[in-house]
Design a protein around this motif. Structure first.
Motif, PDB file in Angstrom:
ATOM      1  N   GLU A  10      -6.974  -4.625  13.765  1.00  0.00           N
ATOM      2  CA  GLU A  10      -5.645  -4.018  13.786  1.00  0.00           C
ATOM      3  C   GLU A  10      -4.999  -4.136  12.410  1.00  0.00           C
ATOM      4  OE1 GLU A  10      -3.219  -5.171  17.343  1.00  0.00           O
ATOM      5  OE2 GLU A  10      -4.848  -6.634  17.529  1.00  0.00           O
ATOM      6  N   GLY A  11      -4.121  -3.188  12.110  1.00  0.00           N
ATOM      7  CA  GLY A  11      -3.323  -3.286  10.893  1.00  0.00           C
ATOM      8  C   GLY A  11      -4.029  -2.868   9.620  1.00  0.00           C
ATOM      9  N   LEU A  12      -5.039  -2.011   9.752  1.00  0.00           N
ATOM     10  CA  LEU A  12      -5.721  -1.506   8.564  1.00  0.00           C
ATOM     11  C   LEU A  12      -4.960  -0.327   7.981  1.00  0.00           C
ATOM     12  CD1 LEU A  12      -9.444  -1.452   9.757  1.00  0.00           C
ATOM     13  CD2 LEU A  12      -8.386  -3.066   8.186  1.00  0.00           C
ATOM     14  N   ASP A  13      -4.985  -0.211   6.671  1.00  0.00           N
ATOM     15  CA  ASP A  13      -4.466   0.986   6.025  1.00  0.00           C
ATOM     16  C   ASP A  13      -5.241   2.181   6.594  1.00  0.00           C
ATOM     17  OD1 ASP A  13      -3.026   2.276   3.599  1.00  0.00           O
ATOM     18  OD2 ASP A  13      -5.128   2.910   3.414  1.00  0.00           O
ATOM     19  N   ARG A  14      -4.565   3.300   6.838  1.00  0.00           N
ATOM     20  CA  ARG A  14      -5.180   4.455   7.489  1.00  0.00           C
ATOM     21  C   ARG A  14      -6.432   4.917   6.747  1.00  0.00           C
ATOM     22  NH1 ARG A  14      -5.472   9.909   7.420  1.00  0.00           N
ATOM     23  NH2 ARG A  14      -5.363  10.991   9.409  1.00  0.00           N
ATOM     24  N   THR A  15      -6.365   5.002   5.439  1.00  0.00           N
ATOM     25  CA  THR A  15      -7.509   5.451   4.638  1.00  0.00           C
ATOM     26  C   THR A  15      -8.674   4.473   4.763  1.00  0.00           C
ATOM     27  OG1 THR A  15      -5.960   6.475   3.100  1.00  0.00           O
ATOM     28  CG2 THR A  15      -8.211   6.173   2.319  1.00  0.00           C
ATOM     29  N   THR A  16      -8.378   3.191   4.711  1.00  0.00           N
ATOM     30  CA  THR A  16      -9.405   2.159   4.867  1.00  0.00           C
ATOM     31  C   THR A  16     -10.032   2.247   6.252  1.00  0.00           C
ATOM     32  OG1 THR A  16      -8.208   0.700   3.360  1.00  0.00           O
ATOM     33  CG2 THR A  16      -9.826  -0.341   4.815  1.00  0.00           C
ATOM     34  N   ALA A  17      -9.203   2.459   7.274  1.00  0.00           N
ATOM     35  CA  ALA A  17      -9.705   2.555   8.652  1.00  0.00           C
ATOM     36  C   ALA A  17     -10.643   3.753   8.819  1.00  0.00           C
ATOM     37  CB  ALA A  17      -8.539   2.649   9.632  1.00  0.00           C
ATOM     38  N   LEU A  18     -10.266   4.898   8.267  1.00  0.00           N
ATOM     39  CA  LEU A  18     -11.126   6.085   8.372  1.00  0.00           C
ATOM     40  C   LEU A  18     -12.452   5.863   7.648  1.00  0.00           C
ATOM     41  CD1 LEU A  18      -8.457   8.886   7.901  1.00  0.00           C
ATOM     42  CD2 LEU A  18      -9.788   8.412   9.982  1.00  0.00           C
ATOM     43  N   ALA A  19     -12.402   5.244   6.466  1.00  0.00           N
ATOM     44  CA  ALA A  19     -13.631   4.941   5.727  1.00  0.00           C
ATOM     45  C   ALA A  19     -14.492   3.940   6.492  1.00  0.00           C
ATOM     46  CB  ALA A  19     -13.293   4.405   4.339  1.00  0.00           C
TER      47      ALA A  19
END
Length: 160
Positions: A134-143
């Motif tokens: 939880e709480g990942l930056d959106r770009t980091t999460a997508l990658a």
């Protein structure tokens, strides 16, 4: 004796602010409810002491818990496994081998979208349930979703 180390990556610092807002809203509702109950059902002078105590406890939780959670929440992905650490009171460390990964999901709640954050959920063949970051930056999460899907697919391809 080997000791299990903390995973390498922290979640986004914005997660702390989002958690503070989430918990603050919940704490405000609890504080209002407890204060109303104290005023209605408790005799003087205890009603104001009880209401004040409820408000103080809720404010303390809203301030302390997000900071504590942020210090604990971590994640890491290697060539062979996903490793997470989460919790604020009780800590949970989980390692899932890539060979056990079944699905990788990306989710954003309303507040997460406002803060540009997301949650990555890794479902495995484990009875303990899915791993959540939880709480990942959106770009980091997508990658991360792309990376985990690719790695899990490679492991599956090697097995066949």
């Amino acid at each position: 004796m080997n000791q299990l180390r903390d995973p390498a990556h922290r979640v986004s610092p914005r997660a702390r602010t989002m958690w503070q807002l989430e918990i603050g809203l919940e704490a405000a509702a609890v504080a209002v409810g407890a204060s109303i109950a104290a005023v209605v059902w408790v005799a003087d002078p205890w009603r104001w002491l009880l209401a004040g105590g409820a408000i103080l406890a809720c404010v303390t939780v809203a301030v302390v818990v997000p900071v504590w959670r942020y210090r604990v929440h971590r994640w890491e992905v290697s060539a062979t496994a996903v490793y997470t650490q989460r919790g604020w009171w009780a800590r949970e460390r989980r390692i899932a081998p890539m060979s056990r990964v079944q699905t990788v999901d990306f989710a954003q709640g309303v507040l997460a979208r406002v803060f540009g954050l997301a949650t990555v959920t890794v479902t495995t063949a484990s009875a303990a349930g899915p791993l959540q970051i939880e709480g990942l930056d959106r770009t980091t999460a997508l990658a991360l979703v792309d990376e985990l899907t690719r790695k899990a697919d490679l492991v599956e391809g090697d097995a066949t």
